[in-house]
Design a protein around this motif. Structure first.
Motif, PDB file in Angstrom:
ATOM      1  N   GLY A 162     -18.249  50.393   0.272  1.00  0.00           N
ATOM      2  CA  GLY A 162     -18.417  49.043  -0.271  1.00  0.00           C
ATOM      3  C   GLY A 162     -17.547  48.101   0.529  1.00  0.00           C
ATOM      4  O   GLY A 162     -16.523  48.512   1.085  1.00  0.00           O
ATOM      5  N   ALA A 163     -17.962  46.844   0.608  1.00  0.00           N
ATOM      6  CA  ALA A 163     -17.210  45.889   1.441  1.00  0.00           C
ATOM      7  C   ALA A 163     -17.194  44.501   0.805  1.00  0.00           C
ATOM      8  O   ALA A 163     -18.084  44.150   0.026  1.00  0.00           O
ATOM      9  CB  ALA A 163     -17.830  45.808   2.831  1.00  0.00           C
ATOM     10  N   VAL A 164     -16.163  43.765   1.175  1.00  0.00           N
ATOM     11  CA  VAL A 164     -16.010  42.392   0.711  1.00  0.00           C
ATOM     12  C   VAL A 164     -15.517  41.565   1.891  1.00  0.00           C
ATOM     13  O   VAL A 164     -14.694  42.050   2.673  1.00  0.00           O
ATOM     14  CB  VAL A 164     -14.971  42.361  -0.448  1.00  0.00           C
ATOM     15  N   VAL A 165     -16.024  40.342   2.033  1.00  0.00           N
ATOM     16  CA  VAL A 165     -15.389  39.401   2.962  1.00  0.00           C
ATOM     17  C   VAL A 165     -14.564  38.450   2.114  1.00  0.00           C
ATOM     18  O   VAL A 165     -15.078  37.803   1.205  1.00  0.00           O
ATOM     19  CB  VAL A 165     -16.416  38.612   3.803  1.00  0.00           C
ATOM     20  N   LEU A 166     -13.267  38.440   2.401  1.00  0.00           N
ATOM     21  CA  LEU A 166     -12.352  37.548   1.689  1.00  0.00           C
ATOM     22  C   LEU A 166     -12.071  36.356   2.600  1.00  0.00           C
ATOM     23  O   LEU A 166     -11.791  36.539   3.789  1.00  0.00           O
ATOM     24  CB  LEU A 166     -11.056  38.302   1.376  1.00  0.00           C
ATOM     25  N   GLY A 167     -12.156  35.162   2.039  1.00  0.00           N
ATOM     26  CA  GLY A 167     -11.944  33.973   2.864  1.00  0.00           C
ATOM     27  C   GLY A 167     -11.160  32.916   2.123  1.00  0.00           C
ATOM     28  O   GLY A 167     -10.696  33.139   1.001  1.00  0.00           O
ATOM     29  N   ARG A 168     -11.034  31.757   2.760  1.00  0.00           N
ATOM     30  CA  ARG A 168     -10.228  30.668   2.207  1.00  0.00           C
ATOM     31  C   ARG A 168     -11.050  29.875   1.195  1.00  0.00           C
ATOM     32  O   ARG A 168     -12.183  29.500   1.469  1.00  0.00           O
ATOM     33  CB  ARG A 168      -9.821  29.759   3.360  1.00  0.00           C
ATOM     34  N   ALA A 169     -10.464  29.636   0.014  1.00  0.00           N
ATOM     35  CA  ALA A 169     -11.150  28.816  -0.998  1.00  0.00           C
ATOM     36  C   ALA A 169     -10.817  27.346  -0.749  1.00  0.00           C
ATOM     37  O   ALA A 169      -9.686  27.018  -0.379  1.00  0.00           O
ATOM     38  CB  ALA A 169     -10.688  29.224  -2.392  1.00  0.00           C
ATOM     39  N   ASP A 170     -11.805  26.471  -0.928  1.00  0.00           N
ATOM     40  CA  ASP A 170     -11.547  25.028  -0.820  1.00  0.00           C
ATOM     41  C   ASP A 170     -10.670  24.587  -1.985  1.00  0.00           C
ATOM     42  O   ASP A 170     -10.634  25.246  -3.023  1.00  0.00           O
ATOM     43  CB  ASP A 170     -12.863  24.241  -0.857  1.00  0.00           C
ATOM     44  N   GLU A 171     -10.039  23.431  -1.819  1.00  0.00           N
ATOM     45  CA  GLU A 171      -9.105  22.944  -2.834  1.00  0.00           C
ATOM     46  C   GLU A 171      -9.752  22.825  -4.214  1.00  0.00           C
ATOM     47  O   GLU A 171      -9.151  23.158  -5.234  1.00  0.00           O
ATOM     48  CB  GLU A 171      -8.566  21.585  -2.408  1.00  0.00           C
ATOM     49  N   ASN A 172     -11.009  22.365  -4.256  1.00  0.00           N
ATOM     50  CA  ASN A 172     -11.673  22.165  -5.551  1.00  0.00           C
ATOM     51  C   ASN A 172     -12.588  23.322  -5.943  1.00  0.00           C
ATOM     52  O   ASN A 172     -13.396  23.205  -6.856  1.00  0.00           O
ATOM     53  CB  ASN A 172     -12.471  20.854  -5.526  1.00  0.00           C
ATOM     54  N   ILE A 192      -3.660  43.049   0.582  1.00  0.00           N
ATOM     55  CA  ILE A 192      -3.121  42.708   1.914  1.00  0.00           C
ATOM     56  C   ILE A 192      -3.919  41.534   2.497  1.00  0.00           C
ATOM     57  O   ILE A 192      -3.363  40.559   2.997  1.00  0.00           O
ATOM     58  CB  ILE A 192      -3.168  43.937   2.856  1.00  0.00           C
ATOM     59  N   ALA A 193      -5.238  41.638   2.377  1.00  0.00           N
ATOM     60  CA  ALA A 193      -6.102  40.557   2.870  1.00  0.00           C
ATOM     61  C   ALA A 193      -5.780  39.243   2.156  1.00  0.00           C
ATOM     62  O   ALA A 193      -5.673  38.181   2.786  1.00  0.00           O
ATOM     63  CB  ALA A 193      -7.566  40.942   2.659  1.00  0.00           C
ATOM     64  N   ASP A 194      -5.600  39.328   0.862  1.00  0.00           N
ATOM     65  CA  ASP A 194      -5.302  38.140   0.049  1.00  0.00           C
ATOM     66  C   ASP A 194      -4.042  37.441   0.565  1.00  0.00           C
ATOM     67  O   ASP A 194      -4.008  36.208   0.701  1.00  0.00           O
ATOM     68  CB  ASP A 194      -5.137  38.585  -1.411  1.00  0.00           C
ATOM     69  N   GLN A 195      -3.015  38.230   0.891  1.00  0.00           N
ATOM     70  CA  GLN A 195      -1.765  37.635   1.387  1.00  0.00           C
ATOM     71  C   GLN A 195      -1.983  36.936   2.728  1.00  0.00           C
ATOM     72  O   GLN A 195      -1.459  35.840   2.947  1.00  0.00           O
ATOM     73  CB  GLN A 195      -0.683  38.724   1.548  1.00  0.00           C
ATOM     74  N   PHE A 196      -2.736  37.550   3.625  1.00  0.00           N
ATOM     75  CA  PHE A 196      -2.963  36.929   4.937  1.00  0.00           C
ATOM     76  C   PHE A 196      -3.757  35.625   4.811  1.00  0.00           C
ATOM     77  O   PHE A 196      -3.553  34.703   5.580  1.00  0.00           O
ATOM     78  CB  PHE A 196      -3.686  37.903   5.879  1.00  0.00           C
ATOM     79  N   VAL A 197      -4.660  35.569   3.839  1.00  0.00           N
ATOM     80  CA  VAL A 197      -5.422  34.325   3.640  1.00  0.00           C
ATOM     81  C   VAL A 197      -4.528  33.268   2.998  1.00  0.00           C
ATOM     82  O   VAL A 197      -4.491  32.117   3.436  1.00  0.00           O
ATOM     83  CB  VAL A 197      -6.686  34.571   2.781  1.00  0.00           C
ATOM     84  N   ARG A 198      -3.784  33.669   1.967  1.00  0.00           N
ATOM     85  CA  ARG A 198      -2.918  32.718   1.245  1.00  0.00           C
ATOM     86  C   ARG A 198      -1.908  32.039   2.155  1.00  0.00           C
ATOM     87  O   ARG A 198      -1.618  30.855   2.005  1.00  0.00           O
ATOM     88  CB  ARG A 198      -2.132  33.442   0.149  1.00  0.00           C
ATOM     89  N   THR A 199      -1.334  32.809   3.074  1.00  0.00           N
ATOM     90  CA  THR A 199      -0.307  32.239   3.950  1.00  0.00           C
ATOM     91  C   THR A 199      -0.916  31.442   5.104  1.00  0.00           C
ATOM     92  O   THR A 199      -0.186  30.848   5.903  1.00  0.00           O
ATOM     93  CB  THR A 199       0.583  33.357   4.534  1.00  0.00           C
ATOM     94  N   GLY A 200      -2.231  31.443   5.213  1.00  0.00           N
ATOM     95  CA  GLY A 200      -2.897  30.658   6.247  1.00  0.00           C
ATOM     96  C   GLY A 200      -2.946  31.342   7.598  1.00  0.00           C
ATOM     97  O   GLY A 200      -3.400  30.756   8.580  1.00  0.00           O
ATOM     98  N   VAL A 201      -2.485  32.590   7.678  1.00  0.00           N
ATOM     99  CA  VAL A 201      -2.462  33.295   8.968  1.00  0.00           C
ATOM    100  C   VAL A 201      -3.894  33.600   9.431  1.00  0.00           C
ATOM    101  O   VAL A 201      -4.237  33.384  10.584  1.00  0.00           O
ATOM    102  CB  VAL A 201      -1.640  34.601   8.859  1.00  0.00           C
ATOM    103  N   TYR A 202      -4.719  34.100   8.504  1.00  0.00           N
ATOM    104  CA  TYR A 202      -6.114  34.427   8.830  1.00  0.00           C
ATOM    105  C   TYR A 202      -7.061  33.777   7.833  1.00  0.00           C
ATOM    106  O   TYR A 202      -6.679  33.484   6.693  1.00  0.00           O
ATOM    107  CB  TYR A 202      -6.334  35.944   8.820  1.00  0.00           C
ATOM    108  N   LYS A 203      -8.306  33.589   8.292  1.00  0.00           N
ATOM    109  CA  LYS A 203      -9.297  32.892   7.458  1.00  0.00           C
ATOM    110  C   LYS A 203     -10.336  33.832   6.856  1.00  0.00           C
ATOM    111  O   LYS A 203     -10.597  33.796   5.661  1.00  0.00           O
ATOM    112  CB  LYS A 203     -10.000  31.841   8.328  1.00  0.00           C
TER     113      LYS A 203
END
Ligand code: UT7
Length: 336
Positions: free
Chosen positions: A171-181, A130-141
């Motif tokens: 256990g926890a993970v912070v998922l965020g936006r990957a840079d283009e490169n 779910i987190a991955d989708q919100f990051v991919r679509t640009g809704v959340y960072k």
């Protein structure tokens, strides 16, 4: 050739990981004094030597908080930078409000979306997707994804089949936006559920179908009930299938994977999955011995331990895979 971003605007990556195990240990020898079992049987059949138990007054949200703080620190962001909290659990502090909101308060996060995900031991993988989708679509960072459980409250310490398995952890993970490169990215997520076999692992009471009553307590229906041998078969099949599905989708072979981080339910299940997928055990993160099965927490805890002790390195291809009550199952393939 794999298309970066899979057609989405952005790509997500893991920014930080964290974990927490309560101090109190319940060893196999301790269990020998409670039920008709023995250390040798438990070790041979499960690979577990001890599990952790939260202290009285130590709740799922407290375990989640400790793991979340570590993940935020490693990600080098503060709780104020979070855009969303997703907490996977089957042992929430209470049914309402959700434990993600309790965690939001304890963390001092902004008034962001905070939601629990209930998919048993697959919960973390579901929440991660779910987190991955919100990051991919640009809704959340920046999204905090937590798997946290205080399972000992749902275990019948007269039932030797279940009480030897389960423990408490987060256990926890912070998922965020990957840079283009950026070399790090989440490449794919695959999720499944088969409600036809949902009776294999249940917590009968406490829901609207069977609210608490004296009868519930008399029949001990407030505790988990499991068809262990049946679950074992489905666990191997679903986790092996999930790994193979991830490899096929990404046009990759098992040789290109550096680590598999499977749900830690039973060492024999993990070994059978590895064998099925032709992945040597040296490439499998195994942390079951000292924590047992902590449901939604096993994958993020094992991931964090392997990151912190240097087994998992940036740039490596990793598969996370899990199965659980439902029967739910799934995998994530990512470059860490
Ligand atoms: O996250 C999902 C949650 N659940 C699971 O992942 C559970 C998956 N299943 C398992 O891990 C295994 O099936 C168990 C660990 C639960 C059981 O291991 P098994 O090798 O499948 O044992 P079994 O059920 O085939 O039982 C073998 C024997 C039986 O005795 P008999 O009938 O052969 O005389 C059991 O009564 O072992 C006995 N047994 C025990 N003996 C000592 C069952 N539990 C115990 C115990 N200590 N704790």
């Amino acid at each position: 050739m794999k298309k970066k971003n899979n057609g989405f605007i952005y790509c997500s990556k893991i920014l930080g990981t964290g974990s927490y195990l309560p101090e109190k240990k319940l060893t196999n020898v301790d269990l020998e004094r409670i039920v008709d079992t023995n250390d040798q049987w438990i070790v041979e059949r499960t690979g577990i030597r001890s599990r952790r138990m939260a202290a009285p007054g130590e709740y799922t949200s407290d375990l989640a908080l400790a793991a979340a703080k570590q993940a935020l620190s490693q990600a080098q962001i503060s709780a104020q930078d979070l855009d969303m909290i997703i907490l996977a659990t089957v042992s929430p502090d209470q049914v309402m409000p959700n434990t993600a909101c309790v965690l939001q308060k304890k963390l001092g996060a902004r008034d962001i979306m905070a939601v629990d995900v209930s998919a048993a031991c697959t919960g973390f993988v579901y929440a991660f997707s779910i987190a991955d989708q919100f990051v991919r679509t640009g809704v959340y960072k920046n999204i905090l994804v937590v798997g946290a459980e205080v399972l000992h409250q749902y275990v019948n310490y007269k039932d030797r089949e279940t009480c030897i398995l389960f423990g408490d952890a987060a256990g926890a993970v912070v998922l965020g936006r990957a840079d283009e490169n950026d070399a790090s990215e989440v490449m794919s997520v695959h999720l499944h559920a088969d409600g036809e076999i949902s009776d294999l692992f249940v917590l009968p009471a406490g829901g609207s179908a069977l609210p608490f009553s004296q009868e519930v307590l008399d029949q001990e229906l407030q505790y988990v009930k499991m068809k262990g041998r049946e679950i074992f078969k489905h666990a191997v099949r679903t986790m092996a299938n999930s790994c193979e599905e991830a490899l096929q989708h990404n046009n990759m072979t098992a040789e290109q994977i550096s680590w598999v981080v499977p749900h830690q339910a039973n060492l024999r299940i993990i070994e059978a999955v590895a064998k099925h997928c032709s992945i040597p055990m040296e490439k499998v993160v195994v942390e079951i011995e000292e924590m047992g099965n902590t449901s939604a927490a096993t994958v993020p805890v094992a991931l964090d331990k392997a990151v912190r002790d240097g087994r998992i390195q940036r740039g490596q291809n990793i598969i996370l895979t899990a199965f659980g009550a439902g029967i739910t199952s799934g995998s994530v393939l990512l470059t860490y």
